[in-house]
Design an enzyme around this catalytic site. Structure first.
Site, PDB file in Angstrom:
ATOM      1  N   MET A  21     -19.172   2.816  14.834  1.00  0.00           N
ATOM      2  CA  MET A  21     -20.084   3.043  15.819  1.00  0.00           C
ATOM      3  C   MET A  21     -21.295   2.281  15.521  1.00  0.00           C
ATOM      4  SD  MET A  21     -21.198   7.133  15.092  1.00  0.00           S
ATOM      5  CE  MET A  21     -19.585   7.598  15.259  1.00  0.00           C
ATOM      6  N   CYS A  22     -22.157   2.601  16.188  1.00  0.00           N
ATOM      7  CA  CYS A  22     -23.697   2.739  16.427  1.00  0.00           C
ATOM      8  C   CYS A  22     -24.513   3.164  16.820  1.00  0.00           C
ATOM      9  CB  CYS A  22     -23.503   1.008  17.032  1.00  0.00           C
ATOM     10  SG  CYS A  22     -23.452   0.911  19.308  1.00  0.00           S
TER      11      CYS A  22
END
Length: 185
Positions: free
Chosen positions: A59-60
């Site tokens: 995830m970012c």
């Protein structure tokens, strides 16, 4: 022979153009409501880089802001090894609200970006058709205002990705991480 090849290429081009036109765009798109912090929750792609890097992805965070001339500045920060990498992209608005273009000089690619659907406060589903010399590819992103989304939103992302011709092994719900999640909004 040459005429047959040209007509096959012409049909392929028409098919690609039709595929792009069949991707919906959020009705009554309101660009100012799309700005702010998002988390990349899902990523689907049939590109070679995705197939090679998929097992490393997490995830970012993505910060979307509007430039003075009405384009979108998209800044994504993601973990890569033991460091945080930030990538900036400028999405140029088109005559159609919710549709943007982006050219990557680094990768030699042109991107047709469409905000497919969003409620601005919870999630955004974005589809990108990528053209480059090695061939076309499709990418679908699922953004969320929080690090978690309802199973219904995750299923909608998976369903839409399949509608774009992506297979289950080309669809990824990104693993959560706390790394690189504390950038300023």
């Amino acid at each position: 022979m040459q005429a047959t090849l040209l007509s096959i290429l012409g049909l392929a081009l028409l098919g690609a153009l039709h595929a792009q036109d069949s991707i919906p765009i959020q009705a009554d798109f309101q660009q100012d409501k799309l700005t702010g912090r998002w988390y990349s929750i899902g990523l689907a792609s049939n590109s070679n880089w995705f197939k090679e890097k998929r097992h490393l992805m997490k995830m970012c965070t993505t910060i979307i802001s509007t430039t003075a001339d009405g384009n979108l500045e998209v800044t994504s920060t993601y973990p890569k090894g033991d460091q945080c990498v930030t990538r900036n992209s400028l999405y140029t608005k088109t005559e159609q609200p919710g549709k943007f273009s982006y050219t990557s000089t680094r990768w030699g690619s042109k991107h047709d970006i469409r905000v497919v659907e969003t409620n601005y406060e919870e999630y955004a589903l974005v589809a990108t058709q990528i053209s480059k010399s090695t061939g076309p590819s499709t990418m679908v992103l699922l953004y969320s205002r929080t690090k978690e989304l309802s199973p219904e939103r995750l299923e909608r992302f998976t369903q839409f990705s399949r509608e774009q011709g992506l297979t289950d092994d080309e669809i990824l719900i990104l693993p959560q991480t706390d790394k690189c999640m504390t950038d300023a909004a």
